[in-house]
Design a protein around this motif. Structure first.
Motif, PDB file in Angstrom:
ATOM      1  N   GLY A 190       0.736  -1.105  -0.006  1.00  0.00           N
ATOM      2  CA  GLY A 190       0.137   0.087   0.111  1.00  0.00           C
ATOM      3  C   GLY A 190       0.757   1.342   0.174  1.00  0.00           C
ATOM      4  O   GLY A 190       0.337   2.374  -0.132  1.00  0.00           O
ATOM      5  N   ARG A 191       2.069   1.321   0.025  1.00  0.00           N
ATOM      6  CA  ARG A 191       3.077   2.416   0.144  1.00  0.00           C
ATOM      7  C   ARG A 191       2.870   3.034  -1.117  1.00  0.00           C
ATOM      8  O   ARG A 191       2.690   4.360  -1.269  1.00  0.00           O
ATOM      9  N   VAL A 225       7.084   8.443  -5.864  1.00  0.00           N
ATOM     10  CA  VAL A 225       5.718   7.962  -6.110  1.00  0.00           C
ATOM     11  C   VAL A 225       4.742   7.312  -4.835  1.00  0.00           C
ATOM     12  O   VAL A 225       3.737   6.681  -5.215  1.00  0.00           O
ATOM     13  N   SER A 226       5.117   7.219  -3.623  1.00  0.00           N
ATOM     14  CA  SER A 226       4.576   6.895  -2.380  1.00  0.00           C
ATOM     15  C   SER A 226       3.214   7.660  -2.253  1.00  0.00           C
ATOM     16  O   SER A 226       3.296   8.983  -2.648  1.00  0.00           O
ATOM     17  N   GLY A 227       2.446   6.967  -1.843  1.00  0.00           N
ATOM     18  CA  GLY A 227       1.012   7.851  -1.346  1.00  0.00           C
ATOM     19  C   GLY A 227      -0.073   7.115  -1.845  1.00  0.00           C
ATOM     20  O   GLY A 227       0.032   6.503  -2.866  1.00  0.00           O
ATOM     21  N   THR A 228      -1.519   7.194  -1.033  1.00  0.00           N
ATOM     22  CA  THR A 228      -2.469   6.546  -1.522  1.00  0.00           C
ATOM     23  C   THR A 228      -3.486   7.507  -2.411  1.00  0.00           C
ATOM     24  O   THR A 228      -3.398   8.885  -2.232  1.00  0.00           O
ATOM     25  N   ALA A 235      -3.581   1.124   2.651  1.00  0.00           N
ATOM     26  CA  ALA A 235      -2.792   2.376   2.861  1.00  0.00           C
ATOM     27  C   ALA A 235      -1.778   1.920   3.934  1.00  0.00           C
ATOM     28  O   ALA A 235      -2.092   1.473   5.089  1.00  0.00           O
ATOM     29  N   ALA A 236      -0.410   2.110   3.452  1.00  0.00           N
ATOM     30  CA  ALA A 236       0.719   2.024   4.508  1.00  0.00           C
ATOM     31  C   ALA A 236       0.710   2.799   5.596  1.00  0.00           C
ATOM     32  O   ALA A 236       0.197   3.994   5.591  1.00  0.00           O
ATOM     33  N   PRO A 237       1.218   2.312   6.878  1.00  0.00           N
ATOM     34  CA  PRO A 237       1.367   3.298   7.686  1.00  0.00           C
ATOM     35  C   PRO A 237       2.172   4.557   7.412  1.00  0.00           C
ATOM     36  O   PRO A 237       3.055   4.183   6.509  1.00  0.00           O
ATOM     37  N   ALA A 238       1.931   5.617   7.863  1.00  0.00           N
ATOM     38  CA  ALA A 238       2.471   6.925   7.501  1.00  0.00           C
ATOM     39  C   ALA A 238       4.113   6.874   8.070  1.00  0.00           C
ATOM     40  O   ALA A 238       4.406   6.296   9.166  1.00  0.00           O
ATOM     41  N   ALA A 434      33.150 -16.632  -8.452  1.00  0.00           N
ATOM     42  CA  ALA A 434      33.140 -16.486 -10.144  1.00  0.00           C
ATOM     43  C   ALA A 434      33.078 -14.901 -10.218  1.00  0.00           C
ATOM     44  O   ALA A 434      32.943 -14.513 -11.372  1.00  0.00           O
ATOM     45  N   GLY A 435      32.750 -14.101  -9.099  1.00  0.00           N
ATOM     46  CA  GLY A 435      32.471 -12.889  -9.022  1.00  0.00           C
ATOM     47  C   GLY A 435      31.210 -12.231  -9.399  1.00  0.00           C
ATOM     48  O   GLY A 435      30.959 -11.097  -9.540  1.00  0.00           O
ATOM     49  N   LEU A 436      30.088 -13.229  -9.438  1.00  0.00           N
ATOM     50  CA  LEU A 436      28.841 -12.819  -9.736  1.00  0.00           C
ATOM     51  C   LEU A 436      28.437 -12.248  -8.257  1.00  0.00           C
ATOM     52  O   LEU A 436      28.706 -12.745  -7.275  1.00  0.00           O
ATOM     53  N   PRO A 437      27.461 -11.172  -8.292  1.00  0.00           N
ATOM     54  CA  PRO A 437      27.016 -10.457  -7.077  1.00  0.00           C
ATOM     55  C   PRO A 437      25.966 -11.514  -6.278  1.00  0.00           C
ATOM     56  O   PRO A 437      25.419 -12.352  -6.919  1.00  0.00           O
ATOM     57  N   VAL A 438      25.901 -11.495  -5.135  1.00  0.00           N
ATOM     58  CA  VAL A 438      25.281 -12.188  -4.003  1.00  0.00           C
ATOM     59  C   VAL A 438      24.452 -11.006  -3.043  1.00  0.00           C
ATOM     60  O   VAL A 438      25.436 -10.659  -2.234  1.00  0.00           O
ATOM     61  N   GLY A 439      23.377 -10.927  -2.943  1.00  0.00           N
ATOM     62  CA  GLY A 439      22.730 -10.023  -2.327  1.00  0.00           C
ATOM     63  C   GLY A 439      22.289 -10.581  -0.950  1.00  0.00           C
ATOM     64  O   GLY A 439      21.934 -12.061  -0.730  1.00  0.00           O
ATOM     65  N   VAL A 440      22.016  -9.941   0.049  1.00  0.00           N
ATOM     66  CA  VAL A 440      21.476 -10.103   1.277  1.00  0.00           C
ATOM     67  C   VAL A 440      20.128  -8.998   1.477  1.00  0.00           C
ATOM     68  O   VAL A 440      20.235  -7.863   1.010  1.00  0.00           O
ATOM     69  N   GLN A 441      19.297  -9.643   2.181  1.00  0.00           N
ATOM     70  CA  GLN A 441      17.969  -8.795   2.501  1.00  0.00           C
ATOM     71  C   GLN A 441      17.867  -8.554   4.045  1.00  0.00           C
ATOM     72  O   GLN A 441      18.024  -9.500   4.799  1.00  0.00           O
ATOM     73  N   LEU A 442      17.253  -7.496   4.003  1.00  0.00           N
ATOM     74  CA  LEU A 442      16.990  -7.181   5.621  1.00  0.00           C
ATOM     75  C   LEU A 442      15.471  -6.766   5.711  1.00  0.00           C
ATOM     76  O   LEU A 442      14.955  -5.985   4.438  1.00  0.00           O
ATOM     77  N   VAL A 443      14.364  -7.446   6.544  1.00  0.00           N
ATOM     78  CA  VAL A 443      13.164  -7.236   6.574  1.00  0.00           C
ATOM     79  C   VAL A 443      12.783  -6.496   7.761  1.00  0.00           C
ATOM     80  O   VAL A 443      13.226  -6.745   8.969  1.00  0.00           O
ATOM     81  N   ALA A 444      11.982  -5.560   7.517  1.00  0.00           N
ATOM     82  CA  ALA A 444      11.628  -4.800   8.934  1.00  0.00           C
ATOM     83  C   ALA A 444       9.975  -5.002   9.062  1.00  0.00           C
ATOM     84  O   ALA A 444       9.512  -5.649   8.247  1.00  0.00           O
ATOM     85  N   ALA A 445       9.578  -4.568  10.140  1.00  0.00           N
ATOM     86  CA  ALA A 445       8.185  -4.561  10.411  1.00  0.00           C
ATOM     87  C   ALA A 445       7.451  -3.478   9.333  1.00  0.00           C
ATOM     88  O   ALA A 445       7.886  -2.788   8.678  1.00  0.00           O
ATOM     89  N   ALA A 446       6.151  -3.941   9.490  1.00  0.00           N
ATOM     90  CA  ALA A 446       5.258  -3.223   8.278  1.00  0.00           C
ATOM     91  C   ALA A 446       5.335  -1.778   8.561  1.00  0.00           C
ATOM     92  O   ALA A 446       5.297  -1.435   9.752  1.00  0.00           O
ATOM     93  N   GLY A 447       5.590  -1.021   7.592  1.00  0.00           N
ATOM     94  CA  GLY A 447       5.647   0.523   7.540  1.00  0.00           C
ATOM     95  C   GLY A 447       6.932   0.916   8.100  1.00  0.00           C
ATOM     96  O   GLY A 447       7.207   2.084   8.184  1.00  0.00           O
TER      97      GLY A 447
END
Length: 471
Positions: A190-191, A225-228, A235-238, A434-447
């Motif tokens: 909803g963001r 681009v954010s906004g409802t 609607a995402a938390p403000a 081999a030099g190829l990218p490997v990503g890591v992700q961080l996850v947060a609480a909603a909003g």
């Protein structure tokens, strides 16, 4: 000055300072696309002349005046432009109106150069559609750029543009970002509005966002681009303020859990992913955060894959039915790629009650996942992709058992976060042998995109991202 090696914020500043004109910047990007896209096949629809003709009408005070951008050819609808969604069935359809996100990009001064490649209907992790052919990874052209935002990711990694739009229904921002060495933030549900042509994508799983080379670009673009809008289903938390203002702000001392093996038990552990997460955990600890192994117990629930997959298939079947109505005759299964034909066929055999039961199961899953953050954790660190970087053809179109099995492993760390609607960001912190990218992700609480941006910028400052594929 090689203006194309600047990020989008830097390019906008260069235009304001008079170091380059808006037209010169757009023309440089066009020349770069023409020089390099023949190898990569990232851009499937070009509108160069029309884009240049629109520059003079951009207000001089627009914050991104003259900055070139590419739009993913899935979502991000642009009036009067072809829209294919990676499919021969849909190819040639023109949009009647701009999507709200495209309206805001125009208002911000971006120059819209064209549309990027995506797998058919965005339903897999590699961009190899029959309609347009494979997009190749700028780090190694034998390898996949990921999916479904693979065209956008390849274009940004190769330096065609600093920023491109993307979307994420099961990992489709974070997976290409991981494989192409980019920043990719999936925002809170909803963001970013998907209107006016859509209320939600994939029953709320899908979100719109960007792939970029810097955290500040991702933050600033999401601010645009954010906004409802009236009638949006979510609607995402403000947020406390603009995300761009979170860059450089101290995130404080955070409690971070991390996973190097998937708790579900059916996802093979991959050494290079373990190395990437372990190194990122050590980096976060060195920055003053409390880091320890662990994550939500709900991630181990084996029923998730079945329910998530059923909901996605149901949405694909509905989309295909809508295409049939649009063209005046039903879409036959043999008009679709085998993967999508199988999913649509399975969905047609299920009833409406089955779909509702699956969504109700996901409702419970979302609450069980959220409990981990409510118990006092701030961030979850995991791989962005459940498999190692893979070559083109690794998801075989003719063997659906292998294709679905490999895809299930690949999205094991990303799709649960689509189901919960939480924000997550992939960061390019590791390379394999081999030099190829490997990503890591961080996850947060909603909003909490604000927290993700603060921490991601802190990480970027401590270990600046390398972009070896720039051309």
């Amino acid at each position: 000055m090689d203006v194309l090696k600047l990020d989008a914020v830097g390019q906008a500043q260069a235009v304001r300072d008079g170091r380059v004109s808006a037209r010169e910047l757009a023309e440089a990007a066009i020349a770069h696309i023409e020089a390099h896209d023949g190898d990569l096949n990232a851009v499937v629809h070009r509108r160069f002349e029309r884009a240049l003709a629109e520059i003079d009408a951009i207000p001089p005070d627009a914050p991104f005046r003259g900055v070139p951008i590419l739009l993913k050819d899935l979502g991000w609808r642009q009036a009067g432009e072809p829209y294919s969604g990676g499919s021969l069935v849909q190819d040639g359809v023109e949009n009647a109106v701009d999507g709200y996100g495209v309206v805001r990009l125009r208002e911000a001064g971006f120059v819209l150069l064209g549309r990027t490649n995506t797998p058919e209907f965005g339903s897999t992790i590699t961009t190899e559609p029959v309609a347009f052919g494979a997009t190749r990874n700028p780090y190694d052209e034998a390898y996949s750029a990921g999916g479904s935002s693979g065209g956008s990711a390849a274009a940004v990694a190769a330096g065609m543009v600093a920023l491109a739009t993307a979307s994420d229904g099961g990992g489709s921002i974070r997976i290409p970002a991981s494989l192409c060495g980019l920043v990719g933030l999936k925002p809170t549900r909803g963001r970013v509005s998907l209107g006016p042509s859509m209320g939600e994508g994939w029953s709320g799983f899908s979100c719109a966002g960007f792939v970029s080379r810097t955290v500040r670009d991702t933050a600033a673009a999401l601010d645009v681009v954010s906004g409802t809008y009236p009638g949006d289903p979510y609607a995402a938390p403000a947020l406390p303020g603009p995300l761009a203002g979170e860059v450089g702000r101290d995130p404080g001392r955070l409690r971070v859990g991390f996973l190097t093996a998937h708790p579900r038990g059916d996802v093979p552990e991959v050494p290079e992913l373990t190395e990437a997460v372990t190194a990122a955990a050590a980096l976060l600890e060195s920055l003053g955060h409390d880091v320890a192994p662990g994550g939500p117990e709900a991630l181990g629930e084996t029923a998730f894959t079945e329910h998530f997959g059923a909901i996605v298939a149901d949405n694909l079947a509905a989309h295909v039915a809508g295409l049939g109505e649009l063209r005046g005759k039903p879409v036959e299964l043999d008009e679709l790629e085998p993967r999508n034909a199988a999913m649509v066929n399975a969905a047609r055999r299920r009833g409406a009650a089955d779909h509702i039961l699956a969504t109700q199961w996901v409702d419970g899953f979302r609450r069980r996942m959220a409990a981990w953050w409510s118990a006092g954790h701030d961030l979850l660190l995991m791989p962005s992709l459940g498999v190692a970087p893979f070559p083109l053809g690794w998801i075989p179109p003719g063997d659906l058992s292998i294709a679905f099995g490999r895809t299930s492993h690949a999205v094991a760390y990303t799709s649960p976060v689509n189901a919960t609607g939480q924000p997550a960001i992939s960061l390019p912190l590791h390379r394999n042998p081999a030099g190829l990218p490997v990503g890591v992700q961080l996850v947060a609480a909603a909003g909490r995109e604000d927290l993700l941006v603060r921490v991601a910028a802190q990480v970027e400052a401590a270990r600046p991202f390398e972009h070896a594929a720039l051309r």
